[in-house]
Design a protein around this motif. Structure first.
Motif, PDB file in Angstrom:
ATOM      1  N   GLY A 515      -6.706  -7.034  12.767  1.00 30.23           N
ATOM      2  CA  GLY A 515      -5.535  -7.906  12.799  1.00 30.23           C
ATOM      3  C   GLY A 515      -4.354  -7.310  12.055  1.00 30.23           C
ATOM      4  N   PRO A 516      -3.144  -7.852  12.304  1.00 26.21           N
ATOM      5  CA  PRO A 516      -1.929  -7.285  11.706  1.00 26.21           C
ATOM      6  C   PRO A 516      -1.883  -7.393  10.172  1.00 26.21           C
ATOM      7  N   ILE A 517      -2.517  -8.430   9.603  1.00 25.69           N
ATOM      8  CA  ILE A 517      -2.494  -8.596   8.139  1.00 25.69           C
ATOM      9  C   ILE A 517      -3.200  -7.422   7.454  1.00 25.69           C
ATOM     10  N   ILE A 518      -4.355  -7.020   7.993  1.00 26.73           N
ATOM     11  CA  ILE A 518      -5.108  -5.908   7.396  1.00 26.73           C
ATOM     12  C   ILE A 518      -4.339  -4.599   7.574  1.00 26.73           C
ATOM     13  N   LEU A 519      -3.721  -4.427   8.749  1.00 25.53           N
ATOM     14  CA  LEU A 519      -2.914  -3.221   8.984  1.00 25.53           C
ATOM     15  C   LEU A 519      -1.728  -3.192   8.016  1.00 25.53           C
ATOM     16  N   LEU A 520      -1.099  -4.359   7.823  1.00 25.48           N
ATOM     17  CA  LEU A 520       0.023  -4.459   6.882  1.00 25.48           C
ATOM     18  C   LEU A 520      -0.434  -4.082   5.469  1.00 25.48           C
ATOM     19  N   ALA A 521      -1.619  -4.576   5.076  1.00 22.58           N
ATOM     20  CA  ALA A 521      -2.158  -4.243   3.757  1.00 22.58           C
ATOM     21  C   ALA A 521      -2.424  -2.749   3.636  1.00 22.58           C
ATOM     22  N   GLY A 522      -2.951  -2.154   4.717  1.00 20.44           N
ATOM     23  CA  GLY A 522      -3.219  -0.711   4.707  1.00 20.44           C
ATOM     24  C   GLY A 522      -1.950   0.097   4.500  1.00 20.44           C
ATOM     25  N   ILE A 523      -0.869  -0.278   5.206  1.00 20.50           N
ATOM     26  CA  ILE A 523       0.407   0.432   5.067  1.00 20.50           C
ATOM     27  C   ILE A 523       0.997   0.213   3.678  1.00 20.50           C
ATOM     28  N   TYR A 524       0.905  -1.038   3.189  1.00 21.70           N
ATOM     29  CA  TYR A 524       1.472  -1.343   1.870  1.00 21.70           C
ATOM     30  C   TYR A 524       0.796  -0.507   0.780  1.00 21.70           C
ATOM     31  N   PHE A 525      -0.539  -0.531   0.742  1.00 23.64           N
ATOM     32  CA  PHE A 525      -1.232   0.141  -0.363  1.00 23.64           C
ATOM     33  C   PHE A 525      -1.262   1.661  -0.195  1.00 23.64           C
ATOM     34  N   THR A 526      -1.127   2.149   1.045  1.00 24.23           N
ATOM     35  CA  THR A 526      -0.965   3.605   1.240  1.00 24.23           C
ATOM     36  C   THR A 526       0.358   4.057   0.641  1.00 24.23           C
ATOM     37  N   THR A 527       1.422   3.282   0.935  1.00 20.49           N
ATOM     38  CA  THR A 527       2.745   3.584   0.366  1.00 20.49           C
ATOM     39  C   THR A 527       2.711   3.493  -1.156  1.00 20.49           C
ATOM     40  N   SER A 528       2.079   2.447  -1.661  1.00 18.01           N
ATOM     41  CA  SER A 528       1.999   2.225  -3.105  1.00 18.01           C
ATOM     42  C   SER A 528       1.285   3.380  -3.806  1.00 18.01           C
ATOM     43  N   LEU A 529       0.211   3.867  -3.190  1.00 17.88           N
ATOM     44  CA  LEU A 529      -0.548   4.980  -3.770  1.00 17.88           C
ATOM     45  C   LEU A 529       0.270   6.267  -3.762  1.00 17.88           C
ATOM     46  N   LEU A 530       0.938   6.548  -2.636  1.00 18.92           N
ATOM     47  CA  LEU A 530       1.733   7.776  -2.530  1.00 18.92           C
ATOM     48  C   LEU A 530       2.879   7.788  -3.536  1.00 18.92           C
ATOM     49  N   THR A 531       3.489   6.611  -3.766  1.00 17.14           N
ATOM     50  CA  THR A 531       4.643   6.537  -4.661  1.00 17.14           C
ATOM     51  C   THR A 531       4.279   6.864  -6.100  1.00 17.14           C
ATOM     52  N   MET A 532       2.998   6.789  -6.439  1.00 19.16           N
ATOM     53  CA  MET A 532       2.574   7.152  -7.786  1.00 19.16           C
ATOM     54  C   MET A 532       2.669   8.662  -8.011  1.00 19.16           C
ATOM     55  N   PHE A 533       2.761   9.422  -6.923  1.00 16.91           N
ATOM     56  CA  PHE A 533       2.791  10.884  -7.037  1.00 16.91           C
ATOM     57  C   PHE A 533       4.073  11.502  -6.483  1.00 16.91           C
ATOM     58  N   ILE A 534       4.686  10.824  -5.509  1.00 19.17           N
ATOM     59  CA  ILE A 534       5.895  11.331  -4.860  1.00 19.17           C
ATOM     60  C   ILE A 534       7.012  10.322  -5.102  1.00 19.17           C
ATOM     61  N   SER A 535       8.267  10.763  -5.129  1.00 14.24           N
ATOM     62  CA  SER A 535       9.383   9.842  -5.360  1.00 14.24           C
ATOM     63  C   SER A 535       9.391   8.721  -4.336  1.00 14.24           C
ATOM     64  N   ASN A 536       9.835   7.545  -4.771  1.00 17.03           N
ATOM     65  CA  ASN A 536       9.794   6.371  -3.885  1.00 17.03           C
ATOM     66  C   ASN A 536      10.644   6.561  -2.632  1.00 17.03           C
ATOM     67  N   THR A 537      11.759   7.256  -2.764  1.00 18.99           N
ATOM     68  CA  THR A 537      12.625   7.476  -1.606  1.00 18.99           C
ATOM     69  C   THR A 537      11.950   8.398  -0.595  1.00 18.99           C
ATOM     70  N   ALA A 538      11.366   9.482  -1.085  1.00 15.14           N
ATOM     71  CA  ALA A 538      10.679  10.419  -0.183  1.00 15.14           C
ATOM     72  C   ALA A 538       9.513   9.728   0.527  1.00 15.14           C
ATOM     73  N   THR A 539       8.782   8.883  -0.200  1.00 19.90           N
ATOM     74  CA  THR A 539       7.662   8.144   0.397  1.00 19.90           C
ATOM     75  C   THR A 539       8.152   7.216   1.505  1.00 19.90           C
ATOM     76  N   ALA A 540       9.256   6.504   1.230  1.00 18.51           N
ATOM     77  CA  ALA A 540       9.814   5.578   2.220  1.00 18.51           C
ATOM     78  C   ALA A 540      10.283   6.325   3.461  1.00 18.51           C
ATOM     79  N   VAL A 541      10.909   7.478   3.258  1.00 12.00           N
ATOM     80  CA  VAL A 541      11.388   8.280   4.395  1.00 12.00           C
ATOM     81  C   VAL A 541      10.227   8.705   5.298  1.00 12.00           C
ATOM     82  N   LEU A 542       9.104   9.079   4.690  1.00 16.73           N
ATOM     83  CA  LEU A 542       7.956   9.560   5.453  1.00 16.73           C
ATOM     84  C   LEU A 542       7.198   8.425   6.151  1.00 16.73           C
ATOM     85  N   LEU A 543       7.062   7.293   5.472  1.00 12.62           N
ATOM     86  CA  LEU A 543       6.208   6.236   6.002  1.00 12.62           C
ATOM     87  C   LEU A 543       6.934   5.206   6.860  1.00 12.62           C
TER      88      LEU A 543
END
Length: 621
Positions: A515-543
């Motif tokens: 369902g879309p809620i689980i997919l939304l959670a997957g995208i949210y926490f993938t972005t959240s994890l990446l931002t801990m290592f890469i700048s937030n702007t670069a993460t947003a541009v990629l995702l």
């Protein structure tokens, strides 16, 4: 596609490594994409003409003018005074005021503005500043979620929607999300900051009715234990020579802070002492008393070699209680200066800082990661987030506030830090900013948002809200601008080679069936994890393009998915290095890496869970 992913992986590695500046890494990746034939030169350079990049340049200038005219400082300090001595009121007001300012100007600039005010207010209320500084940094990021211009990831998802053929977001489309972020932040941080951010030794200080004084600051940096008085005798080799000629720092690795000599006043009823900052052209006279900072062994060597009179004989090992509390601060004082993440002083030696030459200021010590560097300073290289203890006249220390893009003066005496002067240009700056917002909010005004920002930036310069064009350029964080401009074509390369489609289809195939809620959670926490290592702007541009494609693949609206990307990219609190504001308060609050984990990680997780549930309600699938 494989080459593109390899370039992306290498970029991510160097972003995490941090030894090479992020903008240089992004430019290298861009050049590789051209050389490998993945992007044409025109495609690779398209980011530098993108409206997001141009708008960010203008917003930096507008924000800089708001700071330089004293408008934001006046408003924030007046509101914070409403808290009085109540710790809880002060905490909530700091969060609200900081997030409100962060909605319109950069989060780094917001923290730089609020730091000295918050430190002053905290000490006045007999509360440890560490209780407030980390929440201050977090609130600046939360406030950025309230408007279109609040944070770069918001502009990134706006760009992704427009390029995907969808209707763009309005100026205040983000406001409900921003309000929820701030409310969650306040509720979660009140107990967490109380449990983890007030150190055991500081709790005792809170119970005492005492304020941090200049003497406290001196003893914190152990200046008193390493400060000696040396007299110039009639047969001393120092007599009649200037400090530049003597090169005392180079020869003995000690620093002459100031010179005190009998006043030349002709008044026979009043003998006074003149206090003079030790400058390179100061000529020494018989009877001068030099205040020298350094190791006792070096001071002894200095006095023996030059026939000077050592007036103090205490050693550096003497306990703090036995050192006489006779440090006098008249026209000459000390203050603490915190280096900004993009300061030009980073990786530069203290002797090359230019503080003495440009501002007539001495650097006495460096606080770094809870440790104090007091010896062999001249060759010590300065790092981002370092706190410098400086000495000079109050007038010269006040001049340091003019260069807000380089450092923040946080350790001034309370009376000095609390002073707020409203420049006569502040009403003009306020009018320009309000007109810019109106032009961006109302669709019937035939001015594009990027044009409104550029016009506002130009008006700030032309009306004198910024002293000159050079000052306008100094307000711009060029590292961020180049990073975004160089990373935007990376998302184009991912899309062009099919890498975005492959990643989004992988997400859909693994999570789409739930369902879309689980997919939304997957995208949210993938972005959240990446931002801990890469700048937030670069993460947003990629995702952002990946989230857009994933939403379309399962046939739902892309809006909640793109909001998940920008919120997750901006709400990263578990690391001191994930955002510049987090790093900026680390030294000032005396935080460790684990302090961010204890406070930031629970907040980041709670924020994610709430947002996954709330975003589909605000922006239905």
């Amino acid at each position: 596609m494989v080459i593109t992913l390899i370039i992306l992986a290498l970029s991510a590695f160097f972003f995490v490594n941090g030894k090479i500046r992020s903008d240089v890494v992004a430019l290298c990746a861009l050049v590789l994409l051209i050389l490998c034939g993945i992007l044409t030169p025109e495609e690779a350079l398209s980011g530098f003409s993108n409206s997001i990049v141009i708008m960010m340049v203008g917003l930096f200038v507008v924000g800089g003018a708001i700071f330089q005219t004293g408008l934001a400082k006046m408003i924030s300090s007046k509101i914070l005074q409403l808290a009085g001595k109540s710790e809880l009121k002060l905490f909530i007001l700091i969060m609200l005021v900081t997030s409100a300012i962060g909605a319109f100007v950069s989060n780094t600039g917001t923290v730089a503005l609020m730091l000295p005010i918050v430190v002053s207010m905290a000490v006045s209320a007999n509360v440890s500043p560490s209780r407030f500084l980390m929440p201050l940094a977090f609130a600046s990021s939360m406030g950025g979620m309230a408007t279109l211009i609040g944070t770069p990831p918001n502009l990134v998802i706006q760009n992704a929607l427009l390029e995907g053929g969808f209707e763009g977001l309005s100026f205040f489309s983000f406001t409900p999300v921003g309000i929820i972020c701030v409310l969650i932040g306040i509720v979660v941080l009140i107990p967490l900051s109380r449990m983890f951010l007030v150190k055991k030794g500081e709790k005792k200080t809170e119970n005492k009715s005492r304020k941090k004084s200049l003497k406290d600051l001196a003893y914190e940096y152990q200046i008193a234990q390493n400060l000696f008085r040396v007299g110039v005798k009639s047969d001393s080799t120092f007599r009649g020579k200037t400090l530049a000629e003597l090169n005392i720092t180079g020869e003995y690795n000690v620093t002459i802070l100031e010179i005190r000599r009998e006043s030349k006043s002709q008044n026979p009823f009043m003998k006074t002492i003149d206090q003079e900052l030790a400058g390179p052209n100061t000529s020494l006279q018989i009877g001068d008393v030099l205040y020298v900072l350094g190791a006792f062994a070096q001071i002894e060597l200095l006095t023996k070699d030059n026939n000077l009179d050592l007036l103090d004989t205490h050693t550096a090992e003497v306990s703090e209680e036995k050192v006489p509390h006779d440090m006098v601060f008249g026209e000459i004082g000390i203050a603490e200066v915190l280096l900004m993440p993009n300061s030009q002083l980073i990786n530069r030696a203290v002797k090359d800082s230019g503080f003495r030459e440009k501002y007539n200021i001495n650097i006495l010590g460096i606080q770094r990661g809870g440790k104090y560097l007091l010896q062999d300073l001249k060759d010590e290289k300065m790092h981002s987030g370092d706190a410098l203890l400086v000495q000079g006249t109050w007038k010269d220390i006040a001049r340091l506030n003019e260069v807000q893009s380089e450092w923040v003066v946080v350790g001034q005496p309370l009376a000095e830090a609390a002073k707020v002067t409203l420049d006569h240009k502040a009403p003009i700056a306020a009018t320009i900013m309000i007109l810019m917002i109106i032009a961006m909010v109302f669709d019937f005004i035939p001015v594009a948002p990027v044009a409104a920002v550029i016009v506002a930036a130009l008006l700030m310069v032309l009306t004198g809200c910024l002293r000159n064009v050079e000052d306008a350029y100094k307000t711009i964080n060029w590292e961020s601008i180049v990073l975004i401009a160089a990373m935007l074509p990376m998302s184009l390369a991912l899309e062009k080679t099919g890498a975005s489609a492959m990643i989004s289809s992988g997400l859909v195939s693994y999570l789409g069936d739930f369902g879309p809620i689980i997919l939304l959670a997957g995208i949210y926490f993938t972005t959240s994890l990446l931002t801990m290592f890469i700048s937030n702007t670069a993460t947003a541009v990629l995702l952002a393009p990946i989230a857009l494609k994933a939403a379309l693949d399962i046939g739902v609206s892309p809006y909640p998915f793109l909001f998940a990307v920008t919120v997750a990219a901006s709400m990263c609190f578990a690391s001191p290095f994930s955002t510049p504001p987090n790093a900026l308060v680390m030294s000032a609050g005396k935080y460790t890496f684990m302090d961010y984990v204890k406070v930031g990680l629970p907040l980041q997780v709670i924020m994610g869970i709430v947002m996954v549930l709330v975003l589909p309600l605000l922006f239905p699938f």
